[in-house]
Design a protein around this motif. Structure first.
Motif, PDB file in Angstrom:
ATOM      1  N   GLU A   1       1.593  23.035 -11.163  1.00  0.00           N
ATOM      2  CA  GLU A   1       1.326  24.131 -10.230  1.00  0.00           C
ATOM      3  C   GLU A   1       1.801  23.791  -8.819  1.00  0.00           C
ATOM      4  OE1 GLU A   1      -2.413  21.595 -10.217  1.00  0.00           O
ATOM      5  OE2 GLU A   1      -1.065  22.363 -11.748  1.00  0.00           O
ATOM      6  N   VAL A   2       1.842  22.496  -8.476  1.00  0.00           N
ATOM      7  CA  VAL A   2       2.336  22.094  -7.161  1.00  0.00           C
ATOM      8  C   VAL A   2       3.823  22.408  -7.071  1.00  0.00           C
ATOM      9  CG1 VAL A   2       2.669  20.140  -5.606  1.00  0.00           C
ATOM     10  CG2 VAL A   2       0.586  20.302  -6.948  1.00  0.00           C
ATOM     11  N   GLU A   3       4.554  22.126  -8.137  1.00  0.00           N
ATOM     12  CA  GLU A   3       5.985  22.439  -8.163  1.00  0.00           C
ATOM     13  C   GLU A   3       6.217  23.942  -8.022  1.00  0.00           C
ATOM     14  OE1 GLU A   3       9.809  22.010 -11.172  1.00  0.00           O
ATOM     15  OE2 GLU A   3       7.980  20.891 -11.575  1.00  0.00           O
ATOM     16  N   LEU A   4       5.382  24.732  -8.692  1.00  0.00           N
ATOM     17  CA  LEU A   4       5.513  26.183  -8.585  1.00  0.00           C
ATOM     18  C   LEU A   4       5.198  26.672  -7.171  1.00  0.00           C
ATOM     19  CD1 LEU A   4       3.871  27.243 -11.953  1.00  0.00           C
ATOM     20  CD2 LEU A   4       6.302  27.284 -11.366  1.00  0.00           C
ATOM     21  N   LEU A   5       4.191  26.101  -6.552  1.00  0.00           N
ATOM     22  CA  LEU A   5       3.860  26.481  -5.180  1.00  0.00           C
ATOM     23  C   LEU A   5       4.989  26.141  -4.217  1.00  0.00           C
ATOM     24  CD1 LEU A   5       0.126  25.369  -4.959  1.00  0.00           C
ATOM     25  CD2 LEU A   5       0.998  27.698  -4.772  1.00  0.00           C
ATOM     26  N   ILE A   6       5.551  24.952  -4.376  1.00  0.00           N
ATOM     27  CA  ILE A   6       6.637  24.530  -3.486  1.00  0.00           C
ATOM     28  C   ILE A   6       7.870  25.392  -3.705  1.00  0.00           C
ATOM     29  CG2 ILE A   6       8.217  22.632  -2.953  1.00  0.00           C
ATOM     30  CD1 ILE A   6       5.860  20.732  -3.523  1.00  0.00           C
ATOM     31  N   SER A   7       8.242  25.633  -4.960  1.00  0.00           N
ATOM     32  CA  SER A   7       9.429  26.453  -5.215  1.00  0.00           C
ATOM     33  C   SER A   7       9.200  27.883  -4.751  1.00  0.00           C
ATOM     34  CB  SER A   7       9.809  26.418  -6.693  1.00  0.00           C
ATOM     35  OG  SER A   7       8.797  27.012  -7.477  1.00  0.00           O
ATOM     36  N   GLY A   8       7.990  28.404  -4.904  1.00  0.00           N
ATOM     37  CA  GLY A   8       7.685  29.742  -4.406  1.00  0.00           C
ATOM     38  C   GLY A   8       7.784  29.825  -2.898  1.00  0.00           C
ATOM     39  N   PHE A   9       7.320  28.778  -2.226  1.00  0.00           N
ATOM     40  CA  PHE A   9       7.422  28.762  -0.771  1.00  0.00           C
ATOM     41  C   PHE A   9       8.875  28.763  -0.328  1.00  0.00           C
ATOM     42  CE2 PHE A   9       8.111  26.227   3.055  1.00  0.00           C
ATOM     43  CZ  PHE A   9       7.473  27.036   3.979  1.00  0.00           C
TER      44      PHE A   9
ATOM     45  N   PHE B   1       0.830  -1.201   0.000  1.00  0.00           N
ATOM     46  CA  PHE B   1       0.000   0.000   0.000  1.00  0.00           C
ATOM     47  C   PHE B   1       0.874   1.264   0.000  1.00  0.00           C
ATOM     48  CE2 PHE B   1      -2.044   3.374   2.486  1.00  0.00           C
ATOM     49  CZ  PHE B   1      -3.132   3.637   1.674  1.00  0.00           C
ATOM     50  N   LYS B   2       1.931   1.267   0.814  1.00  0.00           N
ATOM     51  CA  LYS B   2       2.824   2.426   0.871  1.00  0.00           C
ATOM     52  C   LYS B   2       3.529   2.649  -0.473  1.00  0.00           C
ATOM     53  CE  LYS B   2       3.886   2.388   5.800  1.00  0.00           C
ATOM     54  NZ  LYS B   2       4.960   2.243   6.801  1.00  0.00           N
ATOM     55  N   ILE B   3       3.949   1.573  -1.114  1.00  0.00           N
ATOM     56  CA  ILE B   3       4.597   1.683  -2.414  1.00  0.00           C
ATOM     57  C   ILE B   3       3.638   2.268  -3.440  1.00  0.00           C
ATOM     58  CG2 ILE B   3       5.538   0.337  -4.341  1.00  0.00           C
ATOM     59  CD1 ILE B   3       6.763  -1.556  -2.219  1.00  0.00           C
ATOM     60  N   GLN B   4       2.422   1.750  -3.482  1.00  0.00           N
ATOM     61  CA  GLN B   4       1.431   2.251  -4.435  1.00  0.00           C
ATOM     62  C   GLN B   4       1.068   3.711  -4.161  1.00  0.00           C
ATOM     63  OE1 GLN B   4       0.560   0.691  -7.187  1.00  0.00           O
ATOM     64  NE2 GLN B   4       1.966  -0.911  -6.521  1.00  0.00           N
ATOM     65  N   THR B   5       1.013   4.083  -2.889  1.00  0.00           N
ATOM     66  CA  THR B   5       0.730   5.474  -2.528  1.00  0.00           C
ATOM     67  C   THR B   5       1.845   6.390  -3.004  1.00  0.00           C
ATOM     68  OG1 THR B   5      -0.524   4.732  -0.608  1.00  0.00           O
ATOM     69  CG2 THR B   5       0.199   7.023  -0.610  1.00  0.00           C
ATOM     70  N   ARG B   6       3.089   5.981  -2.819  1.00  0.00           N
ATOM     71  CA  ARG B   6       4.227   6.797  -3.281  1.00  0.00           C
ATOM     72  C   ARG B   6       4.208   6.956  -4.792  1.00  0.00           C
ATOM     73  NH1 ARG B   6       8.147   3.634   0.471  1.00  0.00           N
ATOM     74  NH2 ARG B   6       7.813   4.740   2.425  1.00  0.00           N
ATOM     75  N   ILE B   7       3.900   5.882  -5.491  1.00  0.00           N
ATOM     76  CA  ILE B   7       3.835   5.944  -6.955  1.00  0.00           C
ATOM     77  C   ILE B   7       2.725   6.896  -7.392  1.00  0.00           C
ATOM     78  CG2 ILE B   7       3.257   4.599  -9.019  1.00  0.00           C
ATOM     79  CD1 ILE B   7       4.715   2.216  -7.680  1.00  0.00           C
ATOM     80  N   ALA B   8       1.570   6.803  -6.752  1.00  0.00           N
ATOM     81  CA  ALA B   8       0.453   7.697  -7.091  1.00  0.00           C
ATOM     82  C   ALA B   8       0.811   9.151  -6.789  1.00  0.00           C
ATOM     83  CB  ALA B   8      -0.798   7.283  -6.312  1.00  0.00           C
ATOM     84  N   ASN B   9       1.488   9.396  -5.681  1.00  0.00           N
ATOM     85  CA  ASN B   9       1.912  10.760  -5.346  1.00  0.00           C
ATOM     86  C   ASN B   9       2.877  11.310  -6.384  1.00  0.00           C
ATOM     87  OD1 ASN B   9       0.335  10.776  -3.065  1.00  0.00           O
ATOM     88  ND2 ASN B   9       2.008  10.289  -1.661  1.00  0.00           N
ATOM     89  N   GLU B  10       3.830  10.501  -6.799  1.00  0.00           N
ATOM     90  CA  GLU B  10       4.797  10.935  -7.817  1.00  0.00           C
ATOM     91  C   GLU B  10       4.097  11.263  -9.132  1.00  0.00           C
ATOM     92  OE1 GLU B  10       8.124  11.534  -7.998  1.00  0.00           O
ATOM     93  OE2 GLU B  10       8.196  11.367  -5.820  1.00  0.00           O
ATOM     94  N   LYS B  11       3.167  10.409  -9.534  1.00  0.00           N
ATOM     95  CA  LYS B  11       2.429  10.665 -10.774  1.00  0.00           C
ATOM     96  C   LYS B  11       1.646  11.969 -10.677  1.00  0.00           C
ATOM     97  CE  LYS B  11       1.884   5.897 -12.330  1.00  0.00           C
ATOM     98  NZ  LYS B  11       0.944   4.786 -12.554  1.00  0.00           N
ATOM     99  N   TYR B  12       1.022  12.203  -9.533  1.00  0.00           N
ATOM    100  CA  TYR B  12       0.247  13.426  -9.351  1.00  0.00           C
ATOM    101  C   TYR B  12       1.149  14.655  -9.437  1.00  0.00           C
ATOM    102  CZ  TYR B  12      -2.777  16.939  -7.305  1.00  0.00           C
ATOM    103  OH  TYR B  12      -3.498  18.074  -7.099  1.00  0.00           O
ATOM    104  N   LEU B  13       2.281  14.599  -8.736  1.00  0.00           N
ATOM    105  CA  LEU B  13       3.182  15.749  -8.732  1.00  0.00           C
ATOM    106  C   LEU B  13       3.759  16.020 -10.119  1.00  0.00           C
ATOM    107  CD1 LEU B  13       5.058  15.206  -5.357  1.00  0.00           C
ATOM    108  CD2 LEU B  13       3.312  16.915  -5.884  1.00  0.00           C
ATOM    109  N   ARG B  14       3.987  14.974 -10.899  1.00  0.00           N
ATOM    110  CA  ARG B  14       4.540  15.164 -12.243  1.00  0.00           C
ATOM    111  C   ARG B  14       3.511  15.710 -13.228  1.00  0.00           C
ATOM    112  NH1 ARG B  14       8.541   9.929 -12.708  1.00  0.00           N
ATOM    113  NH2 ARG B  14       9.937  10.655 -11.068  1.00  0.00           N
TER     114      ARG B  14
END
Length: 84
Positions: free
Chosen positions: A44-52, A27-40
């Protein structure tokens, strides 16, 4: 955990079984994979994080640079002139 005589720990009835541990690991592996896919796919998430980080770290960086400007002054006031 129950403590047995001599300080040894007994079995923990709330611990996960090996099958449950494997299921949790998957479950943890699948969650990490899903998170990576979402972030890629959501730039806008990357822009928010870099702005922060820019907002958070730039004031500190300028403070470090400001302090570094005073280092030669501090050194020259502590050392005799023959070192310059």
């Amino acid at each position: 955990m129950a403590t047995l005589q001599g300080g040894l720990l007994g079995q923990d009835p709330g611990a996960l079984s090996p099958a449950q541990q494997e299921q949790l690991r998957n479950f943890k592996i699948q969650t990490r994979i899903a998170n990576e896919k979402y972030l890629r796919t959501h730039k806008e998430v990357e822009l928010l994080i870099s702005g922060f980080f820019r907002w958070d770290l730039l004031p500190r960086l300028s403070a470090v640079c400001l302090q570094a400007c005073f280092i030669p002054t501090l050194i020259s006031s502590c050392l005799p002139e023959k070192y310059f």
